[in-house]
Design a protein around this motif. Structure first.
Motif, PDB file in Angstrom:
ATOM      1  N   GLN A 124       0.838  -1.197   0.000  1.00 23.38           N
ATOM      2  CA  GLN A 124       0.000   0.000   0.000  1.00 23.38           C
ATOM      3  C   GLN A 124       0.874   1.249   0.000  1.00 23.38           C
ATOM      4  O   GLN A 124       1.754   1.395   0.846  1.00 23.38           O
ATOM      5  CB  GLN A 124      -0.905   0.038   1.234  1.00 23.38           C
ATOM      6  N   TYR A 126       0.856   5.457   0.061  1.00 18.76           N
ATOM      7  CA  TYR A 126       0.172   6.714   0.340  1.00 18.76           C
ATOM      8  C   TYR A 126       1.009   7.824  -0.274  1.00 18.76           C
ATOM      9  O   TYR A 126       2.203   7.943   0.023  1.00 18.76           O
ATOM     10  CB  TYR A 126       0.032   6.921   1.852  1.00 18.76           C
ATOM     11  N   ALA A 140       1.701   7.670  -9.248  1.00 18.39           N
ATOM     12  CA  ALA A 140       0.498   6.859  -9.004  1.00 18.39           C
ATOM     13  C   ALA A 140       0.243   5.884 -10.150  1.00 18.39           C
ATOM     14  O   ALA A 140      -0.108   4.715  -9.912  1.00 18.39           O
ATOM     15  CB  ALA A 140      -0.711   7.761  -8.789  1.00 18.39           C
ATOM     16  N   TYR A 144       0.236   1.872  -9.712  1.00 13.31           N
ATOM     17  CA  TYR A 144      -0.911   1.078 -10.150  1.00 13.31           C
ATOM     18  C   TYR A 144      -0.450  -0.035 -11.098  1.00 13.31           C
ATOM     19  O   TYR A 144      -0.825  -1.206 -10.939  1.00 13.31           O
ATOM     20  CB  TYR A 144      -1.924   1.989 -10.846  1.00 13.31           C
ATOM     21  N   GLU A 149      -1.494  -0.954  -4.141  1.00 13.77           N
ATOM     22  CA  GLU A 149      -2.751  -0.305  -3.786  1.00 13.77           C
ATOM     23  C   GLU A 149      -2.410   1.157  -3.490  1.00 13.77           C
ATOM     24  O   GLU A 149      -1.544   1.442  -2.663  1.00 13.77           O
ATOM     25  CB  GLU A 149      -3.363  -0.983  -2.554  1.00 13.77           C
ATOM     26  N   VAL A 150      -3.080   2.079  -4.172  1.00 17.68           N
ATOM     27  CA  VAL A 150      -2.724   3.495  -4.116  1.00 17.68           C
ATOM     28  C   VAL A 150      -3.725   4.275  -3.273  1.00 17.68           C
ATOM     29  O   VAL A 150      -4.940   4.150  -3.462  1.00 17.68           O
ATOM     30  CB  VAL A 150      -2.634   4.092  -5.535  1.00 17.68           C
ATOM     31  N   PHE A 151      -3.179   5.094  -2.382  1.00 19.47           N
ATOM     32  CA  PHE A 151      -3.959   6.010  -1.549  1.00 19.47           C
ATOM     33  C   PHE A 151      -3.421   7.417  -1.792  1.00 19.47           C
ATOM     34  O   PHE A 151      -2.204   7.621  -1.798  1.00 19.47           O
ATOM     35  CB  PHE A 151      -3.800   5.669  -0.062  1.00 19.47           C
ATOM     36  N   PHE A 172      -7.202   9.616 -10.350  1.00 26.18           N
ATOM     37  CA  PHE A 172      -6.736   8.685  -9.314  1.00 26.18           C
ATOM     38  C   PHE A 172      -7.875   7.761  -8.902  1.00 26.18           C
ATOM     39  O   PHE A 172      -7.713   6.550  -8.827  1.00 26.18           O
ATOM     40  CB  PHE A 172      -6.254   9.428  -8.055  1.00 26.18           C
ATOM     41  N   LYS A 173      -9.009   8.363  -8.623  1.00 24.29           N
ATOM     42  CA  LYS A 173     -10.153   7.615  -8.107  1.00 24.29           C
ATOM     43  C   LYS A 173     -10.815   6.752  -9.183  1.00 24.29           C
ATOM     44  O   LYS A 173     -11.044   5.559  -8.974  1.00 24.29           O
ATOM     45  CB  LYS A 173     -11.163   8.606  -7.529  1.00 24.29           C
ATOM     46  N   ALA A 178      -7.736   4.458  -6.954  1.00 23.13           N
ATOM     47  CA  ALA A 178      -7.075   4.911  -5.724  1.00 23.13           C
ATOM     48  C   ALA A 178      -8.114   5.307  -4.682  1.00 23.13           C
ATOM     49  O   ALA A 178      -9.210   5.756  -5.012  1.00 23.13           O
ATOM     50  CB  ALA A 178      -6.170   6.102  -6.021  1.00 23.13           C
ATOM     51  N   THR A 179      -7.733   5.150  -3.442  1.00 17.68           N
ATOM     52  CA  THR A 179      -8.576   5.571  -2.325  1.00 17.68           C
ATOM     53  C   THR A 179      -8.128   6.965  -1.908  1.00 17.68           C
ATOM     54  O   THR A 179      -6.935   7.204  -1.710  1.00 17.68           O
ATOM     55  CB  THR A 179      -8.418   4.600  -1.148  1.00 17.68           C
TER      56      THR A 179
END
Length: 181
Positions: A124, A126, A140, A144, A149-151, A172-173, A178-179
């Motif tokens: 993960q 951030y 990002a 990916y 896992e991208v935050f 991103f979303k 991404a979260t």
């Protein structure tokens, strides 16, 4: 396992008189960016300072045609901005804090970042820093594509282009899954 990647929060990208500054937008994220960085350091999570570094004599670098000289090696413009600088200085010798020189937009391009993350079994990521629609975006996308896992720490990213910033947040979303935190 998780890691924080702090991207290009330097004098040239954030200070009012920086060479390629985000100005007020970059300055307004300082408190959030410093707080999340401090939290990750204290929790012993891996913290990467991915910092642009350009050689003023490199006539082949494609950014030279797109942007004014910035984050030049050996200049104050490349120093971390504001309260992030003393936070890094106080923790730079810790095993979980890593300075990463990068030459391109993405923190992965031409660096050992992926190896360092995989050694630590990190899955993960951030992301914080500037510019949302350039270096944060390219990092990002590579994250990916490499299966991380991208935050995105929404209050800790900024750009000099408000339209590009908003577009990148949606990308991103909606495209990278991404979260937003």
């Amino acid at each position: 396992m998780k890691a924080l990647i702090s991207i290009d929060y330097t004098y040239d990208f954030v200070a009012t008189d920086g060479k390629l500054t985000t100005g007020q937008a970059g300055q307004e994220i300082e408190a959030a960016l410093v707080a999340v960085t401090k939290e990750f350091i204290e929790q012993q999570d891996f913290v990467v300072f991915a910092i642009d570094g350009h050689d003023p004599n490199d006539q082949y670098h494609p950014e030279n045609r797109l942007f004014p000289p910035h984050n030049l090696l050996g200049t104050e413009g490349r120093a971390l901005y504001g309260q992030l600088a003393p936070l890094y200085q106080a923790n730079q010798d810790k095993e979980n804090v890593y300075w990463l020189d990068k030459r391109h937009y993405s923190a992965f391009c031409g660096t050992d970042l992926d190896l360092r993350l995989r050694e630590r079994k990190i899955t993960q990521l951030y992301l914080t820093g500037v510019c949302t629609d350039i270096c944060v975006l390219h990092t990002a996308v590579d994250a990916y594509n490499l299966g991380y896992e991208v935050f995105i720490v929404k209050d800790a990213v900024a750009s000099f282009d408000p339209v590009g910033h908003q577009w990148a947040l949606q990308h991103f979303k909606n495209t990278l899954g991404a979260t937003m935190v």
